[in-house]
Design a protein around this motif. Structure first.
Motif, PDB file in Angstrom:
ATOM      1  N   ALA A  36       0.860  -1.187   0.000  1.00  0.00           N
ATOM      2  CA  ALA A  36       0.000   0.000   0.000  1.00  0.00           C
ATOM      3  C   ALA A  36       0.895   1.235   0.000  1.00  0.00           C
ATOM      4  N   ILE A  37       0.345   2.331  -0.530  1.00  0.00           N
ATOM      5  CA  ILE A  37       1.048   3.608  -0.553  1.00  0.00           C
ATOM      6  C   ILE A  37       0.186   4.623   0.174  1.00  0.00           C
ATOM      7  N   LEU A  79       0.116   8.514   0.666  1.00  0.00           N
ATOM      8  CA  LEU A  79       0.726   9.613  -0.078  1.00  0.00           C
ATOM      9  C   LEU A  79       0.203  10.965   0.378  1.00  0.00           C
ATOM     10  N   LEU A 105       1.431  10.879  -8.761  1.00  0.00           N
ATOM     11  CA  LEU A 105       0.410  10.003  -9.334  1.00  0.00           C
ATOM     12  C   LEU A 105       0.478   9.992 -10.860  1.00  0.00           C
ATOM     13  N   MET A 132       3.529   7.799 -11.959  1.00  0.00           N
ATOM     14  CA  MET A 132       3.566   6.380 -11.584  1.00  0.00           C
ATOM     15  C   MET A 132       3.270   5.514 -12.804  1.00  0.00           C
ATOM     16  N   SER A 136       2.844   0.285 -10.506  1.00  0.00           N
ATOM     17  CA  SER A 136       2.690   0.949  -9.212  1.00  0.00           C
ATOM     18  C   SER A 136       1.229   1.287  -8.927  1.00  0.00           C
ATOM     19  N   ARG A 137       0.468   1.545  -9.969  1.00  0.00           N
ATOM     20  CA  ARG A 137      -0.932   1.916  -9.780  1.00  0.00           C
ATOM     21  C   ARG A 137      -1.791   0.734  -9.351  1.00  0.00           C
ATOM     22  N   ILE A 174      -3.676   2.972  -3.049  1.00  0.00           N
ATOM     23  CA  ILE A 174      -3.135   4.295  -2.732  1.00  0.00           C
ATOM     24  C   ILE A 174      -4.131   5.042  -1.863  1.00  0.00           C
ATOM     25  N   VAL A 204      -4.518   8.680  -0.196  1.00  0.00           N
ATOM     26  CA  VAL A 204      -3.985  10.035  -0.209  1.00  0.00           C
ATOM     27  C   VAL A 204      -4.272  10.704   1.119  1.00  0.00           C
ATOM     28  N   VAL A 249      -6.710   6.659  -7.201  1.00  0.00           N
ATOM     29  CA  VAL A 249      -6.661   6.749  -5.741  1.00  0.00           C
ATOM     30  C   VAL A 249      -7.761   5.875  -5.154  1.00  0.00           C
ATOM     31  N   ASP A 250      -7.386   5.014  -4.219  1.00  0.00           N
ATOM     32  CA  ASP A 250      -8.345   4.101  -3.600  1.00  0.00           C
ATOM     33  C   ASP A 250      -9.103   4.738  -2.442  1.00  0.00           C
ATOM     34  N   ARG A 279      -9.131   8.566   0.279  1.00  0.00           N
ATOM     35  CA  ARG A 279      -8.577   9.876   0.634  1.00  0.00           C
ATOM     36  C   ARG A 279      -8.901  10.155   2.097  1.00  0.00           C
TER      37      ARG A 279
END
Length: 138
Positions: free
Chosen positions: A63-64, A66, A79, A82, A86-87, A91, A93, A112-113, A115
């Motif tokens: 997981a990232i 960011l 983003l 990437m 990587s995507r 992710i 945010v 983005v998964d 926020r």
């Protein structure tokens, strides 16, 4: 993915040491015990993800996390840069501003998964991490 162990390695892209500490504490409180790799700017994040330079041996993160407001390159630029590989990594945010204003580009918003607005709310952060860790692998 299979529960909390699915986030064994996390890349945290954050330049504020206090937010790094808080994020690690929230992960631990949520029942996760990942290895957290921290980089503090965009170019280092991309080097980590592409395994370049000092990050040539970097693991692929599960997981990232960011931050959007970073020195040298912001989160949106990361983003955009990437690669597809990587995507595929979830992710999340982390932003100190209203995300609705930040994500005007649908292509960026699509990768983005989740926020989370800073300061991080422990319950919201826990719910997001739990839901992402329970998603089946694609």
């Amino acid at each position: 993915m299979d529960g909390p162990n699915s986030f064994g390695k996390i890349l945290l892209v954050e330049d504020n040491p206090g937010d790094v500490r808080l994020t690690k504490e929230l992960l631990k409180e949520a029942g996760f015990d990942p290895t957290v790799h921290v980089v503090s700017d965009g170019p280092d994040a991309l080097d980590f993800l592409h395994q370049r330079g000092e990050y040539a041996d970097a693991p692929r993160p599960d997981a990232i996390l960011l931050d959007l407001h970073l020195p040298r390159m912001n989160g949106e630029e990361i983003l955009e840069e990437m690669d597809d590989d990587s995507r595929d990594v979830p992710i999340i945010v982390l932003s100190g501003t209203q995300q609705e204003q930040v994500f005007e580009d649908d292509d960026i918003a699509a990768v983005v998964d989740a926020r989370v607005e800073k300061p991080l709310d422990p319950d919201e952060f826990d719910a997001i991490v739990q839901s992402l860790s329970e998603q089946p692998a694609e």
